[in-house]
Scaffold this motif. Structure first.
Motif, PDB file in Angstrom:
ATOM      1  N   VAL A 137      24.080  58.081  19.476  1.00 48.42           N
ATOM      2  CA  VAL A 137      23.832  57.622  20.845  1.00 48.42           C
ATOM      3  C   VAL A 137      23.738  56.097  20.889  1.00 48.42           C
ATOM      4  N   TRP A 138      23.059  55.545  19.887  1.00 49.28           N
ATOM      5  CA  TRP A 138      22.858  54.105  19.871  1.00 49.28           C
ATOM      6  C   TRP A 138      24.168  53.344  19.705  1.00 49.28           C
ATOM      7  N   SER A 139      25.115  53.899  18.968  1.00 44.44           N
ATOM      8  CA  SER A 139      26.391  53.216  18.794  1.00 44.44           C
ATOM      9  C   SER A 139      27.084  53.018  20.140  1.00 44.44           C
ATOM     10  N   PHE A 140      26.978  54.011  21.031  1.00 49.34           N
ATOM     11  CA  PHE A 140      27.538  53.862  22.383  1.00 49.34           C
ATOM     12  C   PHE A 140      26.778  52.789  23.150  1.00 49.34           C
ATOM     13  N   MET A 141      25.450  52.857  23.110  1.00 46.35           N
ATOM     14  CA  MET A 141      24.625  51.906  23.852  1.00 46.35           C
ATOM     15  C   MET A 141      24.855  50.479  23.353  1.00 46.35           C
ATOM     16  N   PHE A 142      24.921  50.328  22.051  1.00 50.34           N
ATOM     17  CA  PHE A 142      25.057  48.997  21.444  1.00 50.34           C
ATOM     18  C   PHE A 142      26.393  48.360  21.801  1.00 50.34           C
ATOM     19  N   TRP A 143      27.478  49.048  21.466  1.00 49.73           N
ATOM     20  CA  TRP A 143      28.801  48.424  21.622  1.00 49.73           C
ATOM     21  C   TRP A 143      29.196  48.263  23.089  1.00 49.73           C
ATOM     22  N   LEU A 144      28.817  49.218  23.934  1.00 46.89           N
ATOM     23  CA  LEU A 144      29.143  49.072  25.358  1.00 46.89           C
ATOM     24  C   LEU A 144      28.352  47.934  25.993  1.00 46.89           C
ATOM     25  N   ALA A 145      27.125  47.716  25.525  1.00 46.45           N
ATOM     26  CA  ALA A 145      26.339  46.586  26.033  1.00 46.45           C
ATOM     27  C   ALA A 145      26.964  45.259  25.606  1.00 46.45           C
ATOM     28  N   ILE A 146      27.425  45.189  24.361  1.00 48.13           N
ATOM     29  CA  ILE A 146      28.069  43.970  23.875  1.00 48.13           C
ATOM     30  C   ILE A 146      29.339  43.687  24.668  1.00 48.13           C
ATOM     31  N   VAL A 147      30.166  44.721  24.844  1.00 50.20           N
ATOM     32  CA  VAL A 147      31.430  44.546  25.560  1.00 50.20           C
ATOM     33  C   VAL A 147      31.177  44.159  27.012  1.00 50.20           C
ATOM     34  N   LYS A 148      30.193  44.786  27.653  1.00 49.81           N
ATOM     35  CA  LYS A 148      29.885  44.469  29.048  1.00 49.81           C
ATOM     36  C   LYS A 148      29.408  43.031  29.186  1.00 49.81           C
ATOM     37  N   ASN A 149      28.595  42.581  28.245  1.00 45.35           N
ATOM     38  CA  ASN A 149      28.136  41.188  28.282  1.00 45.35           C
ATOM     39  C   ASN A 149      29.307  40.231  28.099  1.00 45.35           C
ATOM     40  N   ASN A 150      30.218  40.568  27.186  1.00 53.36           N
ATOM     41  CA  ASN A 150      31.415  39.739  27.000  1.00 53.36           C
ATOM     42  C   ASN A 150      32.226  39.669  28.291  1.00 53.36           C
ATOM     43  N   GLU A 151      32.392  40.817  28.946  1.00 52.46           N
ATOM     44  CA  GLU A 151      33.160  40.855  30.192  1.00 52.46           C
ATOM     45  C   GLU A 151      32.533  39.950  31.248  1.00 52.46           C
ATOM     46  N   ASN A 152      31.223  40.041  31.392  1.00 53.28           N
ATOM     47  CA  ASN A 152      30.535  39.247  32.413  1.00 53.28           C
ATOM     48  C   ASN A 152      30.643  37.755  32.137  1.00 53.28           C
ATOM     49  N   MET A 153      30.479  37.373  30.881  1.00 53.06           N
ATOM     50  CA  MET A 153      30.517  35.957  30.536  1.00 53.06           C
ATOM     51  C   MET A 153      31.927  35.394  30.668  1.00 53.06           C
ATOM     52  N   LEU A 154      32.932  36.145  30.220  1.00 53.22           N
ATOM     53  CA  LEU A 154      34.307  35.655  30.285  1.00 53.22           C
ATOM     54  C   LEU A 154      34.818  35.617  31.727  1.00 53.22           C
ATOM     55  N   LYS A 155      34.296  36.500  32.559  1.00 54.63           N
ATOM     56  CA  LYS A 155      34.685  36.497  33.972  1.00 54.63           C
ATOM     57  C   LYS A 155      34.281  35.195  34.640  1.00 54.63           C
ATOM     58  N   MET A 156      33.182  34.627  34.192  1.00 55.93           N
ATOM     59  CA  MET A 156      32.686  33.385  34.787  1.00 55.93           C
ATOM     60  C   MET A 156      33.629  32.213  34.553  1.00 55.93           C
ATOM     61  N   ILE A 157      34.381  32.272  33.483  1.00 53.03           N
ATOM     62  CA  ILE A 157      35.302  31.170  33.198  1.00 53.03           C
ATOM     63  C   ILE A 157      36.755  31.582  33.450  1.00 53.03           C
ATOM     64  N   GLY A 158      36.927  32.733  34.089  1.00 55.06           N
ATOM     65  CA  GLY A 158      38.270  33.175  34.460  1.00 55.06           C
ATOM     66  C   GLY A 158      39.145  33.608  33.315  1.00 55.06           C
ATOM     67  N   ARG A 159      38.533  34.102  32.246  1.00 60.48           N
ATOM     68  CA  ARG A 159      39.309  34.524  31.076  1.00 60.48           C
ATOM     69  C   ARG A 159      39.189  36.033  30.884  1.00 60.48           C
ATOM     70  N   PRO A 160      40.291  36.762  30.846  1.00 59.35           N
ATOM     71  CA  PRO A 160      40.213  38.221  30.669  1.00 59.35           C
ATOM     72  C   PRO A 160      39.752  38.567  29.255  1.00 59.35           C
ATOM     73  N   PRO A 161      38.917  39.594  29.107  1.00 61.59           N
ATOM     74  CA  PRO A 161      38.457  39.982  27.768  1.00 61.59           C
ATOM     75  C   PRO A 161      39.545  40.705  26.991  1.00 61.59           C
ATOM     76  N   LEU A 162      39.468  40.625  25.689  1.00 51.14           N
ATOM     77  CA  LEU A 162      40.400  41.362  24.836  1.00 51.14           C
ATOM     78  C   LEU A 162      40.073  42.849  24.815  1.00 51.14           C
ATOM     79  N   VAL A 163      38.795  43.170  24.997  1.00 43.16           N
ATOM     80  CA  VAL A 163      38.341  44.562  24.995  1.00 43.16           C
ATOM     81  C   VAL A 163      37.529  44.813  26.264  1.00 43.16           C
ATOM     82  N   LYS A 164      37.912  45.834  27.027  1.00 40.81           N
ATOM     83  CA  LYS A 164      37.174  46.228  28.213  1.00 40.81           C
ATOM     84  C   LYS A 164      36.273  47.424  27.894  1.00 40.81           C
ATOM     85  N   SER A 165      35.284  47.638  28.748  1.00 39.12           N
ATOM     86  CA  SER A 165      34.317  48.710  28.516  1.00 39.12           C
ATOM     87  C   SER A 165      35.003  50.071  28.410  1.00 39.12           C
TER      88      SER A 165
END
Length: 246
Positions: A174-202
């Motif tokens: 369960v934690w592997s889902f929680m961990f990696w999806l949280a990391i990816v979601k944070n990456n998406e949010n941060m990269l969106k701020m600078i207009g850069r698409p992420p390499l990996v989406k949720s």
């Protein structure tokens, strides 16, 4: 290089031209707070001469707008002041934390892959066991710093506990889902701020994680996950505000 505040999060470093572009596209407003080395504290973009012409129709900031992280009179000093005038960085909420360089993150990932492959091929003999352990240590260090890059308000779990949870039987699934999806979601949010698409989406990460639980499919998904992890790491390097170039 400039740092800026967006949605109460610090972003950067970025170039002056990038800040102007964000203002021109209305991603930042004239009231958005910016900072660079040499400034005592954060300041609204409209007060910086270099950015005055970057936006159109921006209203003046209201009188008395406090700088980002500033506190009322008599309260605790701002985050910038607590750090001796240095801009807050990733992991400042973790005592004694030192942000790794992109080269370190890439090196840990590279050695994790090498040790996993060599260890798996030599696991029949005893030498394969310590090699696998070294690979696991590199993976733990990588995951520790990926979690440390998460905004403090986004998680109540410390980086150390985030890694230890992977060693708890059954819960680690369960934690592997929680961990990696949280990391990816944070990456998406941060990269969106600078207009850069992420390499990996949720959605992409979720599909691969689910496939890793399915017999037979998990053989291919498990191998493919290392490519996904590599891209998550590269997204995190940008999201952490460090230069992703070698």
């Amino acid at each position: 290089m400039w740092y800026y505040e967006l949605n109460r999060q610090q972003c950067g470093p970025v170039s002056e031209e990038e800040v102007k572009s964000l203002l021109a596209r209305n991603i930042l407003s004239p009231q958005s707070l910016v900072w660079r080395q040499g400034m005592q504290d954060w300041a609204p973009a409209h007060s910086i001469p270099a950015f005055m012409q970057a936006y159109q129709g921006g209203a003046a900031a209201p009188v008395g707008t406090p700088p980002f992280g500033a506190q009322p009179f008599g309260a605790q000093p701002s985050a910038t002041q607590q750090l001796g005038g240095r801009v807050p960085t990733v992991g400042d909420h973790i005592p004694g934390y030192q942000q790794p360089s992109p080269e370190q993150l890439r090196s840990w990932f590279r050695w994790m892959i090498i040790c996993t492959i060599v260890g798996a091929l030599t696991c029949i003999i005893l030498i394969g066991i310590p090699i696998l352990i070294v690979g696991m240590v590199c993976m733990c260090k990588l995951m520790y710093h990926l979690w440390a890059a998460m905004p403090q308000r986004e998680t109540q779990t410390s980086p150390g506990c985030a890694v230890l949870y992977f060693f708890i039987p059954f819960f680690n699934i369960v934690w592997s889902f929680m961990f990696w999806l949280a990391i990816v979601k944070n990456n998406e949010n941060m990269l969106k701020m600078i207009g850069r698409p992420p390499l990996v989406k949720s959605e992409h990460a979720l599909i691969v994680l689910v496939l890793m639980l399915i017999p037979y499919a998990n053989l291919i998904a498990g191998i493919y996950w290392y490519f996904v992890m590599n891209n998550i790491k590269e997204d995190a390097i940008v999201a952490m505000g460090v230069n992703a170039r070698r």
